[in-house]
Enzyme design. Sequence first.
Site, mmCIF file in Angstrom:
data_model
loop_
_atom_site.group_PDB
_atom_site.id
_atom_site.type_symbol
_atom_site.label_atom_id
_atom_site.label_comp_id
_atom_site.label_asym_id
_atom_site.label_seq_id
_atom_site.Cartn_x
_atom_site.Cartn_y
_atom_site.Cartn_z
ATOM 1 N N GLU A 278 43.113 40.665 37.541
ATOM 2 C CA GLU A 278 44.117 42.566 37.867
ATOM 3 C C GLU A 278 45.540 42.978 37.121
ATOM 4 O OE1 GLU A 278 42.069 43.041 42.291
ATOM 5 O OE2 GLU A 278 44.256 42.807 42.930
ATOM 6 N N HIS A 299 29.012 21.443 30.385
ATOM 7 C CA HIS A 299 27.523 20.431 29.934
ATOM 8 C C HIS A 299 27.168 22.266 29.694
ATOM 9 C CE1 HIS A 299 27.024 16.770 29.590
ATOM 10 N NE2 HIS A 299 28.575 16.314 30.249
ATOM 11 N N LYS A 413 36.717 52.424 45.665
ATOM 12 C CA LYS A 413 36.947 51.641 48.110
ATOM 13 C C LYS A 413 36.514 52.859 48.663
ATOM 14 C CE LYS A 413 40.892 47.895 47.567
ATOM 15 N NZ LYS A 413 41.824 48.226 47.735
HETATM 16 O O1 PA5 Z 1 46.987 41.945 44.908
HETATM 17 C C1 PA5 Z 1 46.672 42.553 45.080
HETATM 18 O O2 PA5 Z 1 47.055 43.496 45.365
HETATM 19 C C2 PA5 Z 1 44.952 42.291 45.544
HETATM 20 O O3 PA5 Z 1 44.001 41.325 45.228
HETATM 21 C C3 PA5 Z 1 44.562 42.562 47.395
HETATM 22 O O4 PA5 Z 1 45.349 40.807 47.703
HETATM 23 C C4 PA5 Z 1 43.471 42.511 47.958
HETATM 24 O O5 PA5 Z 1 43.142 43.836 47.140
HETATM 25 C C5 PA5 Z 1 43.787 41.999 49.486
HETATM 26 O O6 PA5 Z 1 44.825 43.733 50.210
HETATM 27 P P1 PA5 Z 1 44.994 43.024 51.411
HETATM 28 O O7 PA5 Z 1 45.967 42.179 51.343
HETATM 29 O O8 PA5 Z 1 45.664 44.464 51.621
HETATM 30 O O9 PA5 Z 1 43.471 43.474 52.466
#
Ligand code: PA5
Length: 444
Positions: A278, A299, A413
């Site tokens: 990410e 494996h 989203k």
């Molecule tokens: O790293 C990030 O920003 C994302 O992976 C969030 O942790 C994830 O989308 C969850 O978001 P939130 O904590 O706002 O629910």
Amino acid sequence: MLTYKFGNLMQKNIGSHGLPDDFFENNRELLAEIHQKINEGFNKGDFGFMKLPFEQPELDRIKKIAVDIRQKFKSVIVLGIGGSCLGALALHQAFNHPFHNQFSSPQIYFLDNVDPELIQALLDVIEIKKTLILVISKSGKTAETLSQFLLFFEKIKRAGSPKEQIIIITDPQKGPLREIAQEEEFVSFSIPPEVGGRYSVLTPVGLLPAAILKIDINALLKGAQTMAKRCQEIKNPAYLYALTHFLLLQQGYNIHVLFPYVYALRGLADWWRQLWAESLGKEGKGPTPVKALGVTDQHSQLQLYMEGPLDKVITFVTVKRFRSRLDIPIHFAPFADIAYLGGHTFNELIYTEQTATEAALTKAKRPNAKLEMDVVSPFELGEFFYCLELATVCCGLMMRINPLNQPGVELGKRYTQALMGREEYQNERLELTDWFFNLSQDEV
Ligand code: PA5
């Protein structure tokens, strides 16, 4: 102490496919520039995770509430996803018995999915009156977490006491969960606004579940502090991990594998995978992180790593010492294929298999490195978390991208909310109806 061993990424060990032996000296200036950027960014309040080893205003409260929770509840359910789940899950898997819920209290469940079969299955096994719900969301707006929250709020309202059984961890001021926490008088904790979701394991997001599970959170923070201090020098494990992976990425090694040879660290690899993906996958660039688990994936994946395309960097995660020792008994002496195993330990076997895999990859001239711990301990996980977070930022800055945002997940989203009927996203709903649902879907 966590050590990064990278000799098998270099030409001296794997030949011309590797990094030049003087790669560090050649890139000292680049590292110095990045180091300065990180320090400047930190001073401006950008890299909030860097202060966490040293600043923990809610630590005592976390510890106190954790004791209460252990006394009062039979089960704890963590509602959260991505950065709001994976760090705490990694800690649970690292320090608790693999079959924890069968005989330990409180039982713990991490619900990072909205599959109705899974949620129903969880409802089948818990006793709602004796369950604590930890709702974790930095934004307070995540559909998966909020839908689960609605469900458990409803169940608890009918059978128990929401005020006693729900704890919220979210932004200190912003977002609907903060408002709800205030209105409903739920116990709550704050995620510092300057700490991004996937960098938040050392906030209440990871620390509260860890404390409930009796994990030594002081030692965890001490490990992070120690790593932070080591990272004040230019030559440190985080920058070296980042630099080696960045240089190899430029040479076409765009698949980065984290390969723990410790079952307890499987969740840590999931945590790293999200962080690396990410943070670094954007603007048409970025390595693809892959999680593998030794010895299981020998494996499954190893054939590909040995003889597939030359596009992978493999980093083993190893320990010098396991927390258990187990003998392999001696039987069936006449059978050569089995006899050589007896009299050894499983500890020797897993260690040997990792060494053998490392040697085989090196012989095949495949770049491989190692993150080595003495033993799985809270201190060393603290070092690991901080090291890989800083490495991610460092690698992102070398790639000239922003490692702190995730713009690519927003559209999906919005489409979800549009299709679930949210008014503000009417246009997206129309777009999907006019375009996407009219695309021809060939099938057999
Ligand atoms: O790293 C990030 O920003 C994302 O992976 C969030 O942790 C994830 O989308 C969850 O978001 P939130 O904590 O706002 O629910």
